[in-house]
Write a protein that holds these residues in place. Structure first.
Motif, short mmCIF file in Angstrom:
data_model
loop_
_atom_site.label_atom_id
_atom_site.label_comp_id
_atom_site.label_asym_id
_atom_site.label_seq_id
_atom_site.Cartn_x
_atom_site.Cartn_y
_atom_site.Cartn_z
N ASP A 20 0.74 -1.03 -0.15
CA ASP A 20 -0.10 0.10 0.11
C ASP A 20 0.63 1.60 0.17
OD1 ASP A 20 -2.14 -1.67 -0.13
OD2 ASP A 20 -2.53 -1.49 2.23
N ASP A 21 2.13 1.14 0.32
CA ASP A 21 2.82 2.24 0.33
C ASP A 21 3.51 2.61 -0.96
OD1 ASP A 21 2.27 2.66 2.98
OD2 ASP A 21 3.97 1.35 3.66
N ARG A 22 3.47 1.83 -1.68
CA ARG A 22 4.01 1.92 -3.17
C ARG A 22 3.47 2.62 -4.13
NH1 ARG A 22 7.57 -3.10 -3.75
NH2 ARG A 22 8.71 -3.12 -1.86
N LEU A 23 4.02 3.46 -5.04
CA LEU A 23 3.45 4.24 -6.16
C LEU A 23 3.25 3.26 -7.48
CD1 LEU A 23 2.33 6.77 -7.24
CD2 LEU A 23 4.61 7.35 -7.79
N LEU A 44 20.07 11.56 -7.16
CA LEU A 44 18.73 11.22 -6.98
C LEU A 44 17.95 12.54 -8.03
CD1 LEU A 44 18.16 10.21 -3.47
CD2 LEU A 44 18.08 8.72 -5.41
N ARG A 45 16.91 12.16 -8.68
CA ARG A 45 16.02 13.24 -9.26
C ARG A 45 14.81 12.97 -8.51
NH1 ARG A 45 15.44 17.82 -11.46
NH2 ARG A 45 13.49 17.99 -12.82
N VAL A 46 14.00 13.88 -7.59
CA VAL A 46 13.01 13.56 -6.95
C VAL A 46 11.84 14.52 -7.42
CG1 VAL A 46 12.13 13.53 -4.43
CG2 VAL A 46 14.38 13.29 -4.67
N PHE A 47 10.73 13.55 -7.56
CA PHE A 47 9.48 14.28 -8.03
C PHE A 47 8.53 14.15 -6.92
CE2 PHE A 47 11.44 12.67 -11.82
CZ PHE A 47 11.27 13.92 -12.80
N GLY A 56 -2.60 9.08 2.51
CA GLY A 56 -1.10 8.87 3.07
C GLY A 56 0.14 9.30 2.22
N LEU A 57 0.97 8.14 2.41
CA LEU A 57 2.25 8.37 1.59
C LEU A 57 2.72 7.30 0.71
CD1 LEU A 57 4.89 10.24 1.59
CD2 LEU A 57 5.72 8.70 3.77
N LYS A 58 2.94 7.73 -0.69
CA LYS A 58 3.18 6.54 -1.66
C LYS A 58 4.63 6.99 -2.23
CE LYS A 58 -1.17 5.00 -2.53
NZ LYS A 58 -1.22 3.33 -2.21
N ALA A 59 5.19 5.85 -2.61
CA ALA A 59 6.64 6.20 -2.95
C ALA A 59 7.03 5.34 -4.37
CB ALA A 59 7.77 6.05 -2.02
N GLY A 60 7.39 5.79 -4.93
CA GLY A 60 8.09 4.93 -6.29
C GLY A 60 9.71 5.15 -6.35
N PHE A 61 10.14 4.09 -7.19
CA PHE A 61 11.77 3.95 -7.33
C PHE A 61 11.95 3.65 -8.72
CE2 PHE A 61 10.15 2.95 -3.21
CZ PHE A 61 10.84 3.89 -2.44
N SER A 62 12.94 4.34 -9.35
CA SER A 62 13.21 4.04 -10.84
C SER A 62 14.80 4.25 -10.90
CB SER A 62 12.33 5.00 -11.53
OG SER A 62 12.81 4.86 -13.22
N THR A 100 -4.33 16.11 6.56
CA THR A 100 -5.23 15.16 6.02
C THR A 100 -4.88 14.91 4.64
OG1 THR A 100 -6.82 16.66 5.73
CG2 THR A 100 -6.95 15.50 7.81
N GLN A 101 -3.82 15.37 4.11
CA GLN A 101 -3.45 15.20 2.91
C GLN A 101 -2.50 13.97 2.44
OE1 GLN A 101 -1.60 19.19 2.12
NE2 GLN A 101 -3.38 20.29 2.36
N SER A 102 -2.50 13.91 1.17
CA SER A 102 -1.55 12.66 0.60
C SER A 102 -0.27 13.22 0.16
CB SER A 102 -2.25 11.70 -0.22
OG SER A 102 -2.42 12.33 -1.31
N ILE A 103 0.78 12.35 0.05
CA ILE A 103 2.06 12.79 -0.69
C ILE A 103 2.49 11.72 -1.46
CG2 ILE A 103 4.40 13.38 -0.30
CD1 ILE A 103 3.64 14.79 2.29
N THR A 104 2.84 12.03 -2.82
CA THR A 104 3.34 11.05 -3.68
C THR A 104 4.66 11.31 -4.04
OG1 THR A 104 1.02 11.05 -4.60
CG2 THR A 104 2.78 9.91 -5.89
N ILE A 105 5.57 10.55 -4.02
CA ILE A 105 7.21 10.85 -4.27
C ILE A 105 7.68 9.64 -5.16
CG2 ILE A 105 9.42 10.99 -3.22
CD1 ILE A 105 8.13 11.50 -0.43
N LEU A 106 8.29 10.18 -6.09
CA LEU A 106 9.07 9.41 -6.97
C LEU A 106 10.55 9.60 -7.03
CD1 LEU A 106 8.99 7.14 -9.42
CD2 LEU A 106 8.91 8.94 -10.99
N PHE A 107 11.39 8.53 -6.70
CA PHE A 107 13.01 8.64 -6.64
C PHE A 107 13.54 8.12 -8.11
CE2 PHE A 107 11.54 8.50 -2.27
CZ PHE A 107 12.09 9.72 -1.87
N VAL A 108 14.11 8.82 -8.77
CA VAL A 108 14.86 8.40 -10.08
C VAL A 108 16.51 8.55 -9.77
CG1 VAL A 108 15.10 8.73 -12.48
CG2 VAL A 108 13.01 9.13 -11.40
N TYR A 109 16.87 7.28 -9.84
CA TYR A 109 18.52 7.46 -9.88
C TYR A 109 18.99 7.87 -11.07
CZ TYR A 109 23.07 5.61 -8.42
OH TYR A 109 24.38 5.82 -8.10
N ILE A 110 19.84 8.73 -11.33
CA ILE A 110 20.34 9.52 -12.36
C ILE A 110 21.74 9.11 -12.74
CG2 ILE A 110 18.68 10.92 -12.73
CD1 ILE A 110 20.18 13.00 -11.64
#
Length: 140
Positions: A20-23, A44-47, A56-62, A100-110
């Motif tokens: 559930d924590d993954r984007l 890292l390049r972070v979106f 909640g909080l969702k994170a993706g990794f690339s 009460t907001q959600s945060i979506t994050i994507l970490f890209v390794y460059i």
């Protein structure tokens, strides 16, 4: 609290990065790229995107196929990213819990080389702190 041999037992914090924590949603990723903010903190390049609705909080990794031809190298980089995030996500979870907001994050390794764990751990920490700082600036 002590045990029978006299050693102190401290409470341990458990760290999770569950399903559930993954984007994973393509729609959420599209919104992230179109409406979100980004910054680079080499390697890292972070979106990131803060929304009113969501969960909640969702994170993706690339890791790019252009930089890592072998799937084993890409998988290693993503595994290291997930592990360093998992151990430090409490930095940003405090921010999510207060709203009460959600945060979506994507970490890209460059970078073009497979990272050392210690270096990536430090970079992830500063990237998460920078996200928290920018979220505070946006609230005010």
């Amino acid at each position: 609290m002590s045990t029978s041999n006299g050693s102190d037992v401290t409470s341990t914090t458990r760290y999770f990065l569950g399903k559930d924590d993954r984007l994973k949603s393509r729609k959420a990723i599209d919104v992230l790229f179109k409406q979100g903010k980004s910054f680079s903190h080499f390697p890292l390049r972070v979106f990131f995107y803060k929304s009113v609705s969501g969960s909640g909080l969702k994170a993706g990794f690339s890791a790019s196929t252009r930089n890592f031809k072998k799937a084993t190298d890409r998988n290693r980089v993503k595994r290291l990213l997930r592990e360093t995030y998992r151990l430090q996500k409490n930095i940003i979870e405090k921010e999510v819990d207060t709203t009460t907001q959600s945060i979506t994050i994507l970490f890209v390794y460059i970078h073009k080389e497979v990272p050392q764990y210690e270096v990536l751990y430090a970079k992830m920490s500063t990237a998460l702190l920078r996200i928290v700082k920018q979220l505070h600036e946006n609230n005010q």
